[in-house]
Design an enzyme around this catalytic site. Sequence first.
Site, PDB file in Angstrom:
ATOM      1  N   GLU A 163     -18.156  12.106   5.424  1.00 31.87           N
ATOM      2  CA  GLU A 163     -19.148  12.213   6.493  1.00 31.87           C
ATOM      3  C   GLU A 163     -18.823  13.314   7.512  1.00 31.87           C
ATOM      4  O   GLU A 163     -18.582  13.024   8.684  1.00 31.87           O
ATOM      5  CB  GLU A 163     -19.285  10.859   7.208  1.00 31.87           C
ATOM      6  CG  GLU A 163     -19.655   9.721   6.273  1.00 31.87           C
ATOM      7  CD  GLU A 163     -19.828   8.381   6.998  1.00 31.87           C
ATOM      8  OE1 GLU A 163     -19.546   8.312   8.199  1.00 31.87           O
ATOM      9  OE2 GLU A 163     -20.262   7.411   6.353  1.00 31.87           O
ATOM     10  N   GLU A 351     -20.249   4.446  -0.111  1.00 30.33           N
ATOM     11  CA  GLU A 351     -20.229   3.374   0.899  1.00 30.33           C
ATOM     12  C   GLU A 351     -21.613   2.760   0.996  1.00 30.33           C
ATOM     13  O   GLU A 351     -22.623   3.472   1.058  1.00 30.33           O
ATOM     14  CB  GLU A 351     -19.883   3.892   2.299  1.00 30.33           C
ATOM     15  CG  GLU A 351     -18.452   4.243   2.506  1.00 30.33           C
ATOM     16  CD  GLU A 351     -18.166   4.721   3.929  1.00 30.33           C
ATOM     17  OE1 GLU A 351     -18.876   4.317   4.875  1.00 30.33           O
ATOM     18  OE2 GLU A 351     -17.226   5.520   4.070  1.00 30.33           O
TER      19      GLU A 351
HETATM   20  O1  IFM Z   1     -16.633   2.280   9.022  1.00 29.67           O
HETATM   21  C1  IFM Z   1     -17.451   3.378   8.747  1.00 29.67           C
HETATM   22  C2  IFM Z   1     -16.746   4.339   7.817  1.00 29.67           C
HETATM   23  O2  IFM Z   1     -15.518   4.743   8.307  1.00 29.67           O
HETATM   24  C3  IFM Z   1     -17.596   5.561   7.614  1.00 29.67           C
HETATM   25  N1  IFM Z   1     -18.941   5.202   7.220  1.00 29.67           N
HETATM   26  C4  IFM Z   1     -19.621   4.190   7.966  1.00 29.67           C
HETATM   27  C5  IFM Z   1     -18.749   2.960   8.104  1.00 29.67           C
HETATM   28  C6  IFM Z   1     -19.499   1.882   8.912  1.00 29.67           C
HETATM   29  O3  IFM Z   1     -19.846   2.361  10.161  1.00 29.67           O
END
Ligand code: IFM
Length: 453
Positions: A163, A351
């Site tokens: 990200e 994710e």
């Molecule tokens: O916890 C975070 C992660 O580190 C990066 N993506 C989003 C998740 C939830 O906010």
Amino acid sequence: MRKFPEGFVWGTATASYQIEGAWREGGRGPSIWDTFSHTPGKVLHGHNGDIACDHYHRYQDDVRLMKDLGISSYRFSVAWPRVMPEKGRVWVKGLDFYKRLATELLENGIRPAVTMYHWDLPQWIEDEGGWNNRDTVSRFEEYSEILFSELGDLVPMWITHNEPWCASILGYGVGVHAPGLKDWRRAYRAAHHLLLSHGRAVRLYRALGLRGEIGITLNLTPIYAATENPEDAAAVERQDMFQNRWFLDPLFKAQYPEALFRRVDHVTGGFDAVKPGDLDVIAAPLDFLGVNYYTRAVVADDPSDPLLGIRHLPGEGPRTEMDWEVYPDGLYDLLSRLRRDYGNVPIYITENGAAYDDRVENGRVRDAERVAYLASHFEAAHRFLEEGGNLRGYYVWSLMDNFEWAFGYTKRFGIVYVDYDTLARIPKDSYFWYQRVIRENGLVPAETAETAR
Ligand code: IFM
């Protein structure tokens, strides 16, 4: 039951600062998140990652949980300050922990997927300008070389960055993440340098002849218009450039969405970081794109907003503890759009998951909302697959509750509950339900979670 393709990768994901703890052990130096979280007022309740889930010491127990769960891959990140703890010092022994972890995973039939940078920049690099400084690209390249040569044999899947939108915009522009700066010019430079460092690492990986896969993970958000007015449609375009295309276009088309930079020139003072040849480096072919999806955005035109001329509206779906709308169709729309606009690139959902206010009752966590969230998103992913989409795997965020950045430990994303007083792990109902999904390699109904354990 709707089945997933044979060999579909089921996994879970975490990140170093969020779970490891042991912040001063094994020769680790300070990171920007140590500095940020130790600064009063930056993180809710003054929480920090000093101990976190103590995964550094409990990794074997955690791998046992993964093995019982049945995942075929585990995504974790390496803490850069364990490897380059201070200026001029490379500490290869800092990788011993990851060698032990990767070996333990492989011995249990779980493929390690390593994120090289999940936001814990060594503090000494930030002191020299951090991602705002082009030299950091070279520091990342040095770090990559160490990772590839030390862990290359153990790790078949590499993710350069997690990200980069958050690392640059939230860290250098909005200031709610480390290093906590509010300077749009630096944010824009940071974004470019993150992308450039990604491209250099990919080039290096290829040059070393390593045989695994390498890609990058982006947080992508499908954008919808509040009304059918053309002004709102134009607002969607602007938000999409800002949130998605800013990273997708250079990676896949070797160009930036120029209209975005023109639009925000008044806050950045002009975008001066791109040097000749940079975009070719950034657009080095990838083995996969990692997609982190949580929710959608609904926007309307709003001329009073100085940055993008946009107002966000809440969607009408239910909301998680993060106040994010639950919108599984957004995942399907996003994946379809990636296929349409960027080619049928192999995708891993690196994710997806949800935070809820979980409670332990008689040793059990009945997280029916999380199960419903996951079930609806697996269904959306399955729809994409049925249409020929090139989706290779799915990593649930997260294996266990952990340090949720500026929210500290107040948001629980895990399918395993962590008692922060005792550090005990308690698998939630969602863990047992996911175990069945993996065993069946298919869409097990959410309602069965009640009896899944
Ligand atoms: O916890 C975070 C992660 O580190 C990066 N993506 C989003 C998740 C939830 O906010």
